[in-house]
Design an enzyme around this catalytic site. Sequence first.
Site, PDB file in Angstrom:
ATOM      1  N   GLU A 117       0.915  -1.305   0.076  1.00  0.00           N
ATOM      2  CA  GLU A 117       0.033  -0.002  -0.021  1.00  0.00           C
ATOM      3  C   GLU A 117       0.963   1.236  -0.052  1.00  0.00           C
ATOM      4  OE1 GLU A 117      -2.977   0.350  -0.903  1.00  0.00           O
ATOM      5  OE2 GLU A 117      -3.714  -1.644  -0.410  1.00  0.00           O
TER       6      GLU A 117
ATOM      7  N   TYR B 251      -6.634   6.596   4.198  1.00  0.00           N
ATOM      8  CA  TYR B 251      -6.561   5.520   3.167  1.00  0.00           C
ATOM      9  C   TYR B 251      -5.848   4.152   3.592  1.00  0.00           C
ATOM     10  CZ  TYR B 251      -5.683   2.697  -0.849  1.00  0.00           C
ATOM     11  OH  TYR B 251      -5.452   1.379  -1.330  1.00  0.00           O
TER      12      TYR B 251
ATOM     13  N   ASP C 125      -9.877   5.033  -2.619  1.00  0.00           N
ATOM     14  CA  ASP C 125      -8.507   5.606  -3.411  1.00  0.00           C
ATOM     15  C   ASP C 125      -8.890   6.180  -4.683  1.00  0.00           C
ATOM     16  OD1 ASP C 125      -9.161   3.541  -5.266  1.00  0.00           O
ATOM     17  OD2 ASP C 125      -7.228   3.039  -5.500  1.00  0.00           O
TER      18      ASP C 125
END
Length: 313
Positions: A39, A122, A140
């Site tokens: 990520e 996020y 996102d």
Amino acid sequence: MDSQAEELHRRITGWFAGNARDLPWRDADRTPWGVLVSEIMLQQTPVVRVLPVWAAWLQRWPTPAGLALEPSGEAVRAWGRLGYPRRALRLHAAAKAIVDEFGGEVPSTYPELLRLPGVGDYTAAAVAAFAFGRRETVVDTNIRRVHARAVTGNALPSPSLTAAEMRLAASLLPADTTDSVAWNASVMELGAVVCTARSPKCGQCPILDRCAWVAAGRPEPHYTAKGQAWAGTDRQVRGAMMAVLRSADGPVRRDLLLHAPVDLGSPQLAAEVDPVTALHRLQAPQEQMERALAGLIADRLAAEDANGVSLPL
């Protein structure tokens, strides 16, 4: 949940089941650490560039404890050419926090993940969902774009995340935890490979006949998206300087970074020359070179002492 949302869930998750890319951070044997690393690396960076770096990173540091024991400069070196190398420093700091505050295990809840350096809303939601199977609203750019087109009829989402977009995402999230994780992954994938910002592949979309944007005649974006310049910017110079530091076995003299050698040799592709030559073939003004170096030091991506400039210790 209304019937329209349920239909979107059924079609998009069904499409994902048969079309999802085979990515290592989606494997059944993935680790929470591997998901967190992916990520961070995938922020503003395409999957194709992340894959080899992610694999090398996890082979070298399969756990946060391994990375935490290394100098931060090694994280920057291993980051390679992914760009935005401050992410490497944040990931290193996160590894240390995981060891110091969570016993070496990646925390599993959204509030705990937010306590890690470099982890924002996020990333905390994505890791909680994709590593631990929790019901979180993951939003996102890809997800925002699918929502904008399919539901609101806009060609692109707003330039920055809005409260209205978060409310829409929350309203679309399935109530069932397992379904919510599948939905997050499916919408993100649809935005990444089909509902792209430029040249969307509408003919491959599982919700083509349900898309508000298509129904409206595919109107143009309600604003002009601005691309990020690269050539001639401080970011380009900083990146070239970082390439010099990553390739060096020890400190590099300041004058070697700031001043071009007398003879740069015959023109070649940057990939075929040494990093010092590639840096100076940019022909950046002296003021910009000094500003770039000062910025790297201020951001702790580089350190300087009497011996020269090097990656941070």
